[in-house]
Design a protein around this motif. Structure first.
Motif, PDB file in Angstrom:
ATOM      1  N   GLN A 249       0.816  -1.209   0.000  1.00 32.84           N
ATOM      2  CA  GLN A 249       0.000   0.000   0.000  1.00 32.84           C
ATOM      3  C   GLN A 249       0.853   1.263   0.000  1.00 32.84           C
ATOM      4  O   GLN A 249       0.412   2.322  -0.438  1.00 32.84           O
ATOM      5  N   LEU A 250       2.073   1.146   0.513  1.00 31.06           N
ATOM      6  CA  LEU A 250       2.970   2.303   0.562  1.00 31.06           C
ATOM      7  C   LEU A 250       3.758   2.419  -0.731  1.00 31.06           C
ATOM      8  O   LEU A 250       4.333   1.449  -1.212  1.00 31.06           O
ATOM      9  N   LYS A 251       3.769   3.586  -1.306  1.00 27.58           N
ATOM     10  CA  LYS A 251       4.565   3.859  -2.500  1.00 27.58           C
ATOM     11  C   LYS A 251       5.750   4.730  -2.077  1.00 27.58           C
ATOM     12  O   LYS A 251       5.615   5.936  -1.865  1.00 27.58           O
ATOM     13  N   VAL A 252       6.875   4.084  -1.918  1.00 27.52           N
ATOM     14  CA  VAL A 252       8.073   4.778  -1.440  1.00 27.52           C
ATOM     15  C   VAL A 252       9.140   4.722  -2.522  1.00 27.52           C
ATOM     16  O   VAL A 252       9.552   3.639  -2.942  1.00 27.52           O
ATOM     17  N   SER A 253       9.588   5.882  -2.967  1.00 26.09           N
ATOM     18  CA  SER A 253      10.592   5.941  -4.030  1.00 26.09           C
ATOM     19  C   SER A 253      11.972   5.592  -3.480  1.00 26.09           C
ATOM     20  O   SER A 253      12.214   5.654  -2.272  1.00 26.09           O
ATOM     21  N   ASP A 254      12.875   5.238  -4.394  1.00 22.65           N
ATOM     22  CA  ASP A 254      14.245   4.934  -3.987  1.00 22.65           C
ATOM     23  C   ASP A 254      14.895   6.136  -3.316  1.00 22.65           C
ATOM     24  O   ASP A 254      15.625   6.000  -2.332  1.00 22.65           O
TER      25      ASP A 254
END
Length: 556
Positions: A249-254
């Motif tokens: 559910q979490l969209k975390v970028s590099d």
């Protein structure tokens, strides 16, 4: 930065079991502390035992060799903390944070991205230490090759430490403990073989022996990394299952992952180098202050430095490693409770961590002070001054260990700025009182200055916990009073055995000192354990499992 989570989904743990069957936080802390304690204790004991033959092989130059070795490792420790950059502890904290939200995939990606970062940082720090060795040697040409031999380890150790942090994020302390132990075993084997060959067979100077002794850090790191790699592939299928079951559910970028790790690593860097900074202050001020306020020669001043910064420090680090083990264990657990917004659990874990510290560190510190004479003789041969320095340093281990635990508790609940602030205040106190204490107390001065500085930080942190996290102050005080009383009784028994034995045994003999040490430790240890079990205080801190020990000792 961690945020409160409202995720109540039941998730599998790191072995694929349902969280409803998971152990309680206290059981996790005790289990994790047990593994880390075993690894740390055996590692520190091995790191102290090697000194017996190593110290003797240098002959008349043994104190000079130990002083050179200690100076090299003090500066190396600073570079090492910079190379590690606090990232392993930050990764453990953030992996635990994401795992608590069932976002195992994010935690895995965080580990892989941080791995590349650690390689770059390690190579950079190695290059700086190698090239800068002549400038940081304070004009001592003997230190240059020592610094350079140590710098090579900076290529491997950051990667090894990061991998340990990844497993700790899963509250799995076994690989870290085993890696730590194997690293020490490999390091010591190379160190002893190389030193014996150089000093006893080739008959070369002590500087060459010390250079190869410090190069052993690189050899040991290879062994420690190898067992972590094997364990990673052994558990990879389990962790892959967790990734497949992630909520996603979490969209975390590099970029955000790297930024989070770096942000969280800063306080770990500062707190992690705390004891090293204290040691550096001693290293860079002791000689100049002693030359100004005394008539001692440089060689005699170096002997003093070796007594408190080398000989005593190596032994008290055995007890301090217990606090380090507890600190490493509690961070991911607190981070998980913080993520779940479970304030009650946070308060309980803080109390549990402090009680665990007290029941272990009080008897260990006082016990080492009681058996300082036979202990010192076993490792270093008889030295009247060295024995008193070790005894005094054993008491100083308490505030140092407490600082490690309290600062880790603060970081576990994301109070990073507070931890840094209180460390800085204690450091300023150390700097202010360092010169007068060294001038009046010589080798005892730096130790006392460290103890006072650390205690100032500890009192401020305890006050903060009491004000903000509903710490059960009265319960902690009751536990402290009881455990301190038991520890003092244990101290008196052990010290009595040591003194009585001096009338019948040769206090200069290593073999007879070993007999005295075993006898005193057994008598004192039994008194402490008996009182803790008899009064049931051990049950309240360690849980019902101590009933097995009570039955074994036939204590009702």
């Amino acid at each position: 930065m961690a945020k409160w989570s409202t995720d109540k989904k039941i998730k599998p743990d790191n072995f694929g079991r349902n969280s409803a069957t998971n152990k309680t936080a206290k059981e996790k802390m005790l289990r994790g502390s047990a593994w880390m304690t075993v690894g740390s204790i055996f590692s520190r004991i091995l790191g102290a035992i090697y000194i017996i033959p190593w110290y003797g092989w240098f002959g008349a130059d043994k104190l000079q060799a130990n002083a050179l070795y200690t100076k090299g490792y003090t500066v190396y420790s600073m570079f090492l903390m910079i190379a590690i950059s606090g990232i392993p502890s930050a990764v453990a904290k953030q992996v635990s944070h994401y795992n608590a939200q069932n976002e195992y995939a994010v935690g895995r990606r965080l580990f892989k991205k941080s791995l590349l970062l650690m390689v770059i940082i390690g190579i950079t720090c190695m290059s700086v230490m190698w090239i800068g060795a002549p400038w940081i040697s304070q004009g001592d040409a003997n230190l240059v090759p020592v610094y350079r031999s140590l710098s090579i380890a900076l290529i491997i150790i950051p990667v090894m430490s990061l991998t340990r942090g990844f497993f700790q994020g899963y509250q799995d302390m076994f690989p870290s403990a085993m890696s730590q132990l194997l690293e020490q075993i490999v390091r010591i084997i190379y160190m002893l073989v190389a030193t014996f060959f150089i000093m006893r067979i080739l008959k070369e100077g002590y500087v060459t022996g010390v250079v190869h002794s410090t190069f052993a850090a690189f050899i040991g790191s290879l062994g420690g990394l190898l067992i972590l790699i094997l364990y990673y592939f052994r558990k990879k299928d389990y962790m892959d299952q967790l990734v497949l079951q992630s909520s996603n559910q979490l969209k975390v970028s590099d970029g955000r992952i790297i930024k989070e790790v770096l942000y969280e690593s800063v306080p770990f860097i500062i707190i992690g180098v705390s004891t090293t900074v204290y040691n550096l202050i001693d290293q860079f001020t002791f000689q100049s202050v002693m030359q100004h306020f005394s008539e001692l020669s440089v060689r005699r001043i170096n002997d003093w430095f070796a007594l408190f910064a080398g000989n005593a420090n190596k032994l008290i680090m055995i007890t301090i490693s217990l606090a380090s083990a507890m600190a490493i264990t509690v961070i991911p657990l607190l981070s998980e409770a913080y993520t779940k917004k479970d304030k009650g659990q946070i308060s309980i874990q803080i109390n549990d961590a402090l009680e665990l510290f007290l029941i272990v560190m009080l008897p260990c510190s006082l016990g080492m002070a009681a058996v300082a004479k036979p202990l010192y003789v076993i490792f270093y041969t008889y030295d009247y001054t060295g024995i008193f320095v070790l005894s005094f340093a054993s008491y100083i281990a308490l505030p140092i260990g407490l600082f490690m635990v309290l600062s880790s508790l603060l970081q576990g609940v994301y109070q990073n700025k507070i931890a840094i602030k209180y460390f800085a205040i204690g450091l300023v106190v150390k700097v202010i009182i360092q010169v007068p204490l060294v001038a009046f107390l010589q080798g005892f001065g730096p130790l006392l200055a460290t103890g006072i500085g650390m205690m100032v930080s500890n009192l401020l942190m305890l006050r903060f916990f009491y004000s903000h996290f509903e710490m059960d102050y009265h319960r902690i005080v009751r536990r402290f009073d009881g455990l301190l009383f038991f520890s003092i009784l244990m101290f008196m028994v052990a010290l009595g055995v040591v003194h009585l034995s001096s009338f019948f045994l040769n206090q200069y003999s290593r073999i007879q000192s070993l007999f005295v040490l075993i006898l005193a430790a057994t008598a004192g240890g039994y008194v402490y354990i008996y009182l803790c079990l008899k009064t049931r205080i051990a049950d309240k801190i360690l849980g019902p499992r101590v009933e097995t020990l009570r039955r074994f000792l036939r204590i009702k």
